[in-house]
Design an enzyme around this catalytic site. Structure first.
Site, PDB file in Angstrom:
ATOM      1  N   LYS A 183       0.864  -1.176   0.000  1.00 50.80           N
ATOM      2  CA  LYS A 183       0.000   0.000   0.000  1.00 50.80           C
ATOM      3  C   LYS A 183       0.903   1.229   0.000  1.00 50.80           C
ATOM      4  O   LYS A 183       1.694   1.437   0.921  1.00 50.80           O
ATOM      5  CB  LYS A 183      -0.875  -0.007   1.246  1.00 50.80           C
ATOM      6  N   LYS A 236      -2.176  -1.570  -3.860  1.00 51.11           N
ATOM      7  CA  LYS A 236      -3.031  -0.386  -3.806  1.00 51.11           C
ATOM      8  C   LYS A 236      -2.166   0.858  -3.910  1.00 51.11           C
ATOM      9  O   LYS A 236      -1.200   0.961  -3.152  1.00 51.11           O
ATOM     10  CB  LYS A 236      -3.799  -0.402  -2.477  1.00 51.11           C
TER      11      LYS A 236
HETATM   12 ZN    ZN Z   1      -5.745   3.429   8.052  1.00 47.53          ZN
END
Ligand code: ZN
Length: 311
Positions: A183, A236
């Protein structure tokens, strides 16, 4: 002929729709920067889930906007928290629909960070280990409410192992973990923070999210999550990181997810509203590209639109 030799197929069952649960009744509050997306009270959320299920979409992922926030993120792991109540309502009204829950603290802390804040020499920082206990408790409360999959998105070190351990200890050894393993500290989360009301009140999340420059580090993070017990791995955002989706697909045996985040959604919608892009074609091309890169599962705000187009 074109159909016969097509390499990449997109199916509604591969898509997951993110939804935002908020307190109240009859509430359907549109998110300004994400047209067509709403903060939904649980009764409205259930209706949205029925429609989603009817279109054959693979599932939903739930985020919560709590009544009140505090410095302990208590709403994140409260048995009667907004997400826990939403899961129970959806599982009883739409039993065939797969429900994933986002496990994090940033929607529940008054400072908007993903974990417990401590001060070292006057500098605020997130206390990794204290945060793990909150996350594990949240994951167990989601599983108890009926969540099919839990998805930790916080990026604290060791969170997958902590969550796996707690789930097993409380009898949820069959509940899989979809880890937001790679992420990135991305500008493309901007609209989501309006949606989830989770903009950090000070600083940013760069100390615990990844540097967009680092692909090898992303593979290493994914490897660690897998070793800790993740059942599925996620990248992501999606479109700026297609190379990493491909690397992950080639390297790991588990299902790979990709999150087409709010900024990716809003860019496409904004361009279409200006008449600069054809919306339907942009949706299908973007999702097909993410599939072609190697994603098995795509989290996308276009899930219903794509499912309709795919008929
Ligand atoms: Zn968070």
């Amino acid at each position: 002929m074109r159909r016969l030799v097509r390499e990449t197929h997109l199916e509604p069952s591969q898509l997951v729709l993110p939804l935002f649960a908020c307190p109240g009744e009859g509430i359907r509050k549109e998110i300004g920067s994400m047209p067509g997306n709403f903060q939904l009270s649980i009764d409205e959320l259930v209706k949205e889930c029925e429609a989603t299920r009817a279109l054959g979409v693979g599932g939903v992922i739930l985020f919560g906007i709590p009544d009140a926030k505090d410095d302990r993120a208590s709403g994140a792991y409260d048995e009667n928290g907004i997400v826990q109540r939403a899961v129970r309502a959806v599982k009883s009204a739409v039993p065939g629909l797969l429900v994933i829950t986002d496990v994090c603290n940033c929607e529940y802390t008054d400072h908007g960070h993903c974990g417990k804040i401590v001060y070292r020499e006057g500098e605020a920082e997130v206390d990794n280990d204290a945060t793990l206990a909150w996350l594990a408790e949240a994951a167990v409360s989601h599983a108890r409410a009926g969540a099919d999959i839990v998805a930790p998105s916080d990026m604290m070190d060791g969170r997958v192992a902590a969550i796996r351990h707690s789930l097993d200890a409380f009898g949820f050894s069959n509940t899989p973990i979809l880890a937001y393993a790679a992420k990135f500290a991305s500008v493309f989360y901007g609209p989501f923070r309006e949606a989830a009301e989770s903009t950090p009140q000070f600083g940013d999340r760069r100390s615990y999210q990844m540097d967009p420059s680092n692909g090898r580090e992303a593979m290493h993070e994914m490897e660690l999550d897998l070793e800790e017990g993740a059942d599925m791995l996620m990248v992501k955002p999606a479109m700026p990181y297609l190379d990493l989706i491909r690397m992950a697909r080639d390297r790991f045996p588990v299902p790979i997810g990709a999150y087409q985040v709010s900024g990716e959604f809003s860019m496409i919608v904004a361009a279409a509203r200006n008449g600069w892009l054809d919306l339907d074609r942009a949706i299908m091309e973007s999702l097909t590209s993410i599939r072609r890169a190697g994603a098995d599962i795509i989290l996308t705000y276009f899930a219903k639109d794509a499912a309709k187009a795919l008929g």
